[in-house]
Design a protein around this motif. Structure first.
Motif, mmCIF file in Angstrom:
data_model
loop_
_atom_site.group_PDB
_atom_site.id
_atom_site.type_symbol
_atom_site.label_atom_id
_atom_site.label_comp_id
_atom_site.label_asym_id
_atom_site.label_seq_id
_atom_site.Cartn_x
_atom_site.Cartn_y
_atom_site.Cartn_z
ATOM 1 N N VAL A 1 0.761 -1.273 0.156
ATOM 2 C CA VAL A 1 -0.076 0.209 -0.101
ATOM 3 C C VAL A 1 0.802 1.224 -0.040
ATOM 4 O O VAL A 1 0.420 2.403 -0.287
ATOM 5 C CB VAL A 1 -0.860 0.094 1.009
ATOM 6 C CG1 VAL A 1 -1.897 -1.114 1.037
ATOM 7 C CG2 VAL A 1 -0.338 0.097 2.502
ATOM 8 N N LEU A 2 2.186 1.220 0.493
ATOM 9 C CA LEU A 2 2.832 2.468 0.105
ATOM 10 C C LEU A 2 3.602 2.529 -0.967
ATOM 11 O O LEU A 2 4.146 3.749 -1.322
ATOM 12 C CB LEU A 2 4.253 1.963 1.268
ATOM 13 C CG LEU A 2 3.960 1.645 2.635
ATOM 14 C CD1 LEU A 2 5.309 1.366 3.369
ATOM 15 C CD2 LEU A 2 3.242 2.971 3.512
ATOM 16 N N PHE B 1 -5.645 -7.401 -0.296
ATOM 17 C CA PHE B 1 -5.721 -8.300 0.694
ATOM 18 C C PHE B 1 -4.405 -9.030 0.715
ATOM 19 O O PHE B 1 -3.784 -9.198 -0.145
ATOM 20 C CB PHE B 1 -6.898 -9.379 -0.053
ATOM 21 C CG PHE B 1 -8.163 -8.975 -0.175
ATOM 22 C CD1 PHE B 1 -9.045 -9.021 0.983
ATOM 23 C CD2 PHE B 1 -8.458 -8.265 -1.412
ATOM 24 C CE1 PHE B 1 -10.434 -8.542 0.767
ATOM 25 C CE2 PHE B 1 -9.782 -7.953 -1.596
ATOM 26 C CZ PHE B 1 -10.926 -7.881 -0.361
ATOM 27 N N ALA B 2 -3.896 -8.993 1.972
ATOM 28 C CA ALA B 2 -2.491 -9.412 2.195
ATOM 29 C C ALA B 2 -2.396 -10.375 3.340
ATOM 30 O O ALA B 2 -3.431 -10.545 4.107
ATOM 31 C CB ALA B 2 -1.579 -8.124 2.260
ATOM 32 N N GLY B 3 -1.078 -10.834 3.602
ATOM 33 C CA GLY B 3 -0.826 -11.723 4.803
ATOM 34 C C GLY B 3 0.393 -11.173 5.198
ATOM 35 O O GLY B 3 0.473 -10.014 5.992
ATOM 36 N N THR C 1 -7.791 1.017 6.969
ATOM 37 C CA THR C 1 -7.684 1.822 5.738
ATOM 38 C C THR C 1 -6.464 2.535 5.589
ATOM 39 O O THR C 1 -6.123 3.197 6.671
ATOM 40 C CB THR C 1 -9.247 2.783 5.881
ATOM 41 O OG1 THR C 1 -10.348 2.249 5.810
ATOM 42 C CG2 THR C 1 -9.116 3.671 4.628
ATOM 43 N N TYR C 2 -5.739 2.377 4.568
ATOM 44 C CA TYR C 2 -4.572 3.124 4.396
ATOM 45 C C TYR C 2 -4.730 4.101 3.230
ATOM 46 O O TYR C 2 -4.885 3.715 2.081
ATOM 47 C CB TYR C 2 -3.447 2.179 4.069
ATOM 48 C CG TYR C 2 -2.001 2.949 4.338
ATOM 49 C CD1 TYR C 2 -1.372 3.117 5.648
ATOM 50 C CD2 TYR C 2 -1.548 3.145 3.219
ATOM 51 C CE1 TYR C 2 -0.279 3.740 5.544
ATOM 52 C CE2 TYR C 2 -0.430 3.997 3.013
ATOM 53 C CZ TYR C 2 0.381 4.225 4.409
ATOM 54 O OH TYR C 2 1.673 5.066 4.508
ATOM 55 N N PRO D 1 -9.176 0.258 1.147
ATOM 56 C CA PRO D 1 -9.383 -0.793 2.339
ATOM 57 C C PRO D 1 -8.228 -1.787 2.258
ATOM 58 O O PRO D 1 -7.831 -2.108 1.260
ATOM 59 C CB PRO D 1 -10.797 -1.474 1.808
ATOM 60 C CG PRO D 1 -11.337 -0.310 1.184
ATOM 61 C CD PRO D 1 -10.226 0.482 0.321
ATOM 62 N N LEU D 2 -7.782 -2.309 3.344
ATOM 63 C CA LEU D 2 -6.638 -3.299 3.535
ATOM 64 C C LEU D 2 -6.948 -4.263 4.414
ATOM 65 O O LEU D 2 -7.532 -4.074 5.670
ATOM 66 C CB LEU D 2 -5.426 -2.436 4.042
ATOM 67 C CG LEU D 2 -4.204 -3.282 4.325
ATOM 68 C CD1 LEU D 2 -3.591 -4.023 3.199
ATOM 69 C CD2 LEU D 2 -3.055 -2.348 4.950
#
Length: 157
Positions: A77-78, A89-91, A123-124, A128-129
């Motif tokens: 997201v950066l 969607f991450a881990g 939220t970043y 949405p994250l």
């Protein structure tokens, strides 16, 4: 794929097994899926610590597209290419793996985002994250107050 596949030099083996059991592996690319007559762009970026290339992944995505990004590391997201992504969607964080009630993870979360972004919805910069704690461990083969999870989501757009 995530950082552990790269460290173990097993990325190709993991991808082969995923394909053998019927999965469509998306590495630095985007697929368009028809959902009830609407186009959904599903993007997958390889681990950003290794050969993940978000610019390449999203090169054909238009601002009006509904785009979901699958990424191992939530630090994606950066990246400045995030402007056309509707959700991530991450881990990677394992949810902190060892947690204490009311405190959260006791070990440092291995991201630039830091301790606050351990697991769950965030939220970043307006995006949405979702970060799952996943099913495995890293380092210490233990979890405390942090059950393994496989998440099933219903997405409406």
């Amino acid at each position: 794929t995530g950082n552990h596949e790269y460290h173990a030099q097993a990325k190709s083996d993991v991808i082969d097994v995923l394909k053998q059991v019927g999965n469509d592996v998306i590495e630095n690319e985007t697929r368009t899926i028809d959902v009830n007559g609407k186009a959904l762009r599903l993007a997958g970026v390889s681990d950003i610590w290794f050969d993940g290339d978000l610019g390449k992944t999203l090169e054909n995505v238009q601002p009006e597209d509904t785009t979901l990004l699958l990424a191992h590391n939530p630090d994606v997201v950066l990246d400045p290419h995030m402007q056309h992504v509707d959700a991530v969607f991450a881990g990677h964080t394992h949810g902190g793996q060892i947690r204490l009630p009311w405190i959260g993870p006791i070990a440092r979360i291995p991201t630039q985002l830091g301790q606050v972004y351990d697991k769950g919805w965030f939220t970043y910069n307006g995006i949405p994250l979702f970060i799952t704690s996943g099913v495995s461990e890293s380092g210490t083969r233990a979890r405390l107050f942090n059950l393994p999870e496989i998440i099933l989501m219903t997405i409406q757009f």
